[in-house]
Scaffold this motif. Structure first.
Motif, PDB file in Angstrom:
ATOM      1  N   ALA A 367      14.429  -7.844  13.234  1.00 14.19           N
ATOM      2  CA  ALA A 367      15.292  -7.607  12.080  1.00 14.19           C
ATOM      3  C   ALA A 367      15.030  -8.599  10.946  1.00 14.19           C
ATOM      4  O   ALA A 367      15.404  -8.348   9.802  1.00 14.19           O
ATOM      5  N   ARG A 368      14.403  -9.721  11.270  1.00 15.88           N
ATOM      6  CA  ARG A 368      14.024 -10.691  10.237  1.00 15.88           C
ATOM      7  C   ARG A 368      12.660 -10.369   9.635  1.00 15.88           C
ATOM      8  O   ARG A 368      12.435 -10.594   8.445  1.00 15.88           O
ATOM      9  N   SER A 369      11.753  -9.863  10.461  1.00 16.35           N
ATOM     10  CA  SER A 369      10.348  -9.736  10.055  1.00 16.35           C
ATOM     11  C   SER A 369      10.054  -8.322   9.580  1.00 16.35           C
ATOM     12  O   SER A 369       9.437  -7.520  10.288  1.00 16.35           O
ATOM     13  N   THR A 370      10.502  -8.009   8.385  1.00  9.66           N
ATOM     14  CA  THR A 370      10.384  -6.654   7.869  1.00  9.66           C
ATOM     15  C   THR A 370       9.697  -6.649   6.504  1.00  9.66           C
ATOM     16  O   THR A 370       9.616  -7.670   5.823  1.00  9.66           O
ATOM     17  N   LEU A 371       9.230  -5.470   6.143  1.00  7.08           N
ATOM     18  CA  LEU A 371       8.650  -5.273   4.819  1.00  7.08           C
ATOM     19  C   LEU A 371       9.057  -3.891   4.328  1.00  7.08           C
ATOM     20  O   LEU A 371       8.872  -2.898   5.034  1.00  7.08           O
ATOM     21  N   ARG A 372       9.623  -3.846   3.141  1.00 10.57           N
ATOM     22  CA  ARG A 372       9.965  -2.570   2.501  1.00 10.57           C
ATOM     23  C   ARG A 372       9.014  -2.357   1.334  1.00 10.57           C
ATOM     24  O   ARG A 372       8.983  -3.158   0.396  1.00 10.57           O
ATOM     25  N   VAL A 373       8.260  -1.283   1.403  1.00 10.63           N
ATOM     26  CA  VAL A 373       7.375  -0.879   0.310  1.00 10.63           C
ATOM     27  C   VAL A 373       8.022   0.328  -0.346  1.00 10.63           C
ATOM     28  O   VAL A 373       8.110   1.404   0.247  1.00 10.63           O
ATOM     29  N   SER A 374       8.509   0.156  -1.558  1.00  8.46           N
ATOM     30  CA  SER A 374       9.204   1.257  -2.234  1.00  8.46           C
ATOM     31  C   SER A 374       8.500   1.572  -3.541  1.00  8.46           C
ATOM     32  O   SER A 374       8.257   0.699  -4.369  1.00  8.46           O
ATOM     33  N   MET A 375       8.169   2.839  -3.702  1.00  7.99           N
ATOM     34  CA  MET A 375       7.328   3.292  -4.806  1.00  7.99           C
ATOM     35  C   MET A 375       8.113   4.138  -5.785  1.00  7.99           C
ATOM     36  O   MET A 375       9.155   4.701  -5.455  1.00  7.99           O
ATOM     37  N   GLY A 376       7.602   4.222  -7.023  1.00 12.21           N
ATOM     38  CA  GLY A 376       8.310   4.949  -8.069  1.00 12.21           C
ATOM     39  C   GLY A 376       7.363   5.636  -9.031  1.00 12.21           C
ATOM     40  O   GLY A 376       6.190   5.866  -8.726  1.00 12.21           O
ATOM     41  N   LEU A 377       7.881   5.923 -10.220  1.00 12.69           N
ATOM     42  CA  LEU A 377       7.140   6.720 -11.194  1.00 12.69           C
ATOM     43  C   LEU A 377       5.777   6.140 -11.540  1.00 12.69           C
ATOM     44  O   LEU A 377       4.821   6.882 -11.764  1.00 12.69           O
ATOM     45  N   ARG A 378       5.674   4.826 -11.608  1.00 14.66           N
ATOM     46  CA  ARG A 378       4.430   4.195 -12.044  1.00 14.66           C
ATOM     47  C   ARG A 378       3.480   3.856 -10.906  1.00 14.66           C
ATOM     48  O   ARG A 378       2.390   3.329 -11.141  1.00 14.66           O
ATOM     49  N   THR A 379       3.873   4.138  -9.657  1.00 14.09           N
ATOM     50  CA  THR A 379       3.030   3.789  -8.522  1.00 14.09           C
ATOM     51  C   THR A 379       1.857   4.762  -8.413  1.00 14.09           C
ATOM     52  O   THR A 379       2.031   5.979  -8.515  1.00 14.09           O
ATOM     53  N   THR A 380       0.664   4.215  -8.194  1.00 14.86           N
ATOM     54  CA  THR A 380      -0.547   5.030  -8.112  1.00 14.86           C
ATOM     55  C   THR A 380      -1.199   4.895  -6.741  1.00 14.86           C
ATOM     56  O   THR A 380      -0.858   3.997  -5.953  1.00 14.86           O
ATOM     57  N   VAL A 381      -2.163   5.775  -6.474  1.00 18.03           N
ATOM     58  CA  VAL A 381      -2.943   5.675  -5.249  1.00 18.03           C
ATOM     59  C   VAL A 381      -3.672   4.330  -5.198  1.00 18.03           C
ATOM     60  O   VAL A 381      -3.756   3.689  -4.139  1.00 18.03           O
ATOM     61  N   ALA A 382      -4.166   3.876  -6.330  1.00 16.69           N
ATOM     62  CA  ALA A 382      -4.868   2.594  -6.375  1.00 16.69           C
ATOM     63  C   ALA A 382      -3.942   1.442  -5.990  1.00 16.69           C
ATOM     64  O   ALA A 382      -4.380   0.472  -5.348  1.00 16.69           O
ATOM     65  N   ASP A 383      -2.679   1.509  -6.375  1.00 19.83           N
ATOM     66  CA  ASP A 383      -1.712   0.480  -5.988  1.00 19.83           C
ATOM     67  C   ASP A 383      -1.576   0.407  -4.472  1.00 19.83           C
ATOM     68  O   ASP A 383      -1.563  -0.681  -3.874  1.00 19.83           O
ATOM     69  N   VAL A 384      -1.459   1.575  -3.847  1.00 14.45           N
ATOM     70  CA  VAL A 384      -1.306   1.623  -2.393  1.00 14.45           C
ATOM     71  C   VAL A 384      -2.569   1.111  -1.701  1.00 14.45           C
ATOM     72  O   VAL A 384      -2.492   0.352  -0.725  1.00 14.45           O
ATOM     73  N   GLU A 385      -3.721   1.505  -2.192  1.00 13.35           N
ATOM     74  CA  GLU A 385      -4.968   1.045  -1.579  1.00 13.35           C
ATOM     75  C   GLU A 385      -5.124  -0.470  -1.698  1.00 13.35           C
ATOM     76  O   GLU A 385      -5.642  -1.133  -0.795  1.00 13.35           O
ATOM     77  N   ARG A 386      -4.677  -1.031  -2.812  1.00 14.73           N
ATOM     78  CA  ARG A 386      -4.716  -2.480  -2.967  1.00 14.73           C
ATOM     79  C   ARG A 386      -3.803  -3.166  -1.954  1.00 14.73           C
ATOM     80  O   ARG A 386      -4.178  -4.186  -1.351  1.00 14.73           O
ATOM     81  N   LEU A 387      -2.626  -2.618  -1.742  1.00 17.05           N
ATOM     82  CA  LEU A 387      -1.727  -3.165  -0.725  1.00 17.05           C
ATOM     83  C   LEU A 387      -2.395  -3.154   0.641  1.00 17.05           C
ATOM     84  O   LEU A 387      -2.356  -4.158   1.376  1.00 17.05           O
ATOM     85  N   LEU A 388      -3.006  -2.031   1.011  1.00 22.96           N
ATOM     86  CA  LEU A 388      -3.636  -1.917   2.320  1.00 22.96           C
ATOM     87  C   LEU A 388      -4.832  -2.849   2.447  1.00 22.96           C
ATOM     88  O   LEU A 388      -5.151  -3.314   3.552  1.00 22.96           O
ATOM     89  N   GLU A 389      -5.472  -3.151   1.345  1.00 27.50           N
ATOM     90  CA  GLU A 389      -6.586  -4.096   1.348  1.00 27.50           C
ATOM     91  C   GLU A 389      -6.103  -5.518   1.588  1.00 27.50           C
ATOM     92  O   GLU A 389      -6.736  -6.306   2.309  1.00 27.50           O
ATOM     93  N   VAL A 390      -4.955  -5.858   1.007  1.00 21.15           N
ATOM     94  CA  VAL A 390      -4.440  -7.229   1.053  1.00 21.15           C
ATOM     95  C   VAL A 390      -3.644  -7.502   2.320  1.00 21.15           C
ATOM     96  O   VAL A 390      -3.621  -8.638   2.825  1.00 21.15           O
ATOM     97  N   LEU A 391      -2.992  -6.482   2.874  1.00 21.48           N
ATOM     98  CA  LEU A 391      -2.013  -6.691   3.934  1.00 21.48           C
ATOM     99  C   LEU A 391      -2.571  -7.367   5.193  1.00 21.48           C
ATOM    100  O   LEU A 391      -1.901  -8.260   5.740  1.00 21.48           O
ATOM    101  N   PRO A 392      -3.751  -7.008   5.710  1.00 24.38           N
ATOM    102  CA  PRO A 392      -4.227  -7.688   6.923  1.00 24.38           C
ATOM    103  C   PRO A 392      -4.329  -9.204   6.767  1.00 24.38           C
ATOM    104  O   PRO A 392      -3.909  -9.963   7.655  1.00 24.38           O
TER     105      PRO A 392
END
Length: 416
Positions: A367-392
């Protein structure tokens, strides 16, 4: 990295103002609508301001498919939640109920939970929590017991959870309350009003106050692309509420203070746009959410909070991790130019387990170790791919910084 290059994945906390709304606000300010006249004044300027305010109310009502007289402008969702919780307790007390019940789930937004706790501590109410299943959905058996075992001033269950994104069966909640109270006629003895905080849901999933049988609904402008400080409580005209404060008694005598005309007009515009675009935007955001989950589910020690079949908000992906420092994870993402959060922004800067995940049956560490990724009007596929690149790499750093913690949380409310 410059702020303009940052990737913003915290739309559940607040979302940037829509360009159309910003343009309207700019034009309204240029026209002198801000503070030009009090909408309650009877001179010509006041009458014009009053007419524009009612026009905004009608626009908002039309977008929500409710009556304009049911719309009360507030400063946001928190005030709307507090107003209906305190207003119902005071109304029940005025009707002679010595200890009216407030029935909520344990996964509600702090705006509801803290208001209910305050009402229990200072207004003589009893706050009753009903259990949820492992997905965070209200269990109807517990809800029925809570409603049938004492006088209830209000049941409040949020439409969609602001942390995990799980969507409640609000119509089913209302049906359970009506059956358990054996009264479905407003105003009759034993009738139990039902409220829903729809702040996280509006514009992302269909919201139907009257179709669901609700008595009240809360919404907030800054989640939809309106300015911060705008919101509304939508409540049936015959729902008895007592104003918890003094003052000028604007908004049907329930919310004191000169109305923000520019803000009301901005809120109406943002809700109109969000509702009109909801279906198309939901499909786009759902594709982005699926990509986030597909790209993270194979990482070691990463767990999806909701299974694929759970009803959920498009655009909100919630994860929990094994042996990860949440502070270090967010810092690593921040240094990489990515804005995300561990959960509700109302607890920003406070490192403690999510009350939502605890209620769902998770342990304190999860319950402490969580991450919420919330996307909206300006979120792009490139934004998500960058997150997946950085997350590991961010997870690796967060595991190095992990320190096991233990502790016990004392329940503050009675559980059913």
């Amino acid at each position: 990295m410059s702020s303009s290059a940052r990737i913003y994945l915290d739309h559940a906390a607040t979302t940037p103002m829509r360009p159309e709304v910003a343009e309207q606000v700019r034009d309204d300010l240029a026209d002198g609508l801000a503070g030009a006249a009090n909408p309650a004044s009877r001179h010509a300027s006041g009458r014009r301001a009053g007419a524009l305010l009612e026009q905004a109310r009608s626009r908002l009502a039309a977008a929500l498919d409710v009556d304009p007289h049911e719309v009360l402008f507030t400063s946001g969702g928190t005030e709307a939640d507090s107003l209906v919780v305190a207003g119902r307790v005071l109304a029940a007390r005025a009707a002679g109920v010595p200890a009216p019940r407030l029935v909520t789930s344990p996964v509600e937004h702090p705006a509801v939970l803290d208001s209910a706790r305050t009402a229990a501590e200072h207004l003589g109410a009893e706050h009753v929590l009903v259990p949820v299943d492992p997905l965070g959905r209200v269990l109807t058996e517990g809800l029925a017991r809570a409603v049938s075992s004492g006088p209830v001033a209000l049941v409040s269950v949020m439409t969609a959870n602001n942390e995990t994104g799980v969507v409640q069966d609000v119509a089913g909640v209302v049906a359970t309350v009506r059956a358990a109270s054996d009264q479905d006629c407003p105003g009759r003895s034993g009738y139990v009003p039902v409220h829903s905080d729809a702040v996280a849901a509006l514009g992302r999933v269909p919201v139907d106050m009257h179709g669901w049988g609700l008595d009240a609904l809360s919404l907030s402008g800054h989640k939809l692309g309106a300015p911060v400080g705008t919101g509304a409580l939508v409540t049936r005209r015959d729902l008895e509420l007592v104003c918890p404060t003094g003052g000028g008694r604007q908004e049907r005598g329930l919310r004191s203070g000169t109305q923000d005309l520019v803000g009301a007009r901005a809120l109406a515009a943002a809700v109109e746009l969000a509702v009109a675009e909801q279906r198309e935007e939901a499909a786009r955001l759902e594709a982005l959410r699926r990509r986030v989950l597909e790209g993270t589910r194979a990482l070691p020690g990463v767990h999806l909070t909701l299974p694929d079949e759970a009803p959920h908000l498009p655009g909100t992906a919630h994860l929990w991790f094994e042996e990860v420092s949440p502070e270090a994870l967010l810092m690593s993402l921040d240094l990489a130019g990515i804005d995300a959060s561990a959960g509700s922004a109302c607890h920003a800067g406070v490192s403690r387990p999510s009350h939502v995940l605890l209620a769902m049956g998770h342990g304190h560490e999860a319950a402490r170790s969580t991450l919420r990724v919330s996307m909206g009007l300006r979120t792009t596929v490139a934004d998500v791919e960058r997150l997946l690149e950085v997350l590991p790499g961010a997870l690796e750093a967060a595991r190095r910084a992990h320190t096991p913690r233990s502790g016990h949380l004392t329940p503050r409310d009675r559980d059913i």
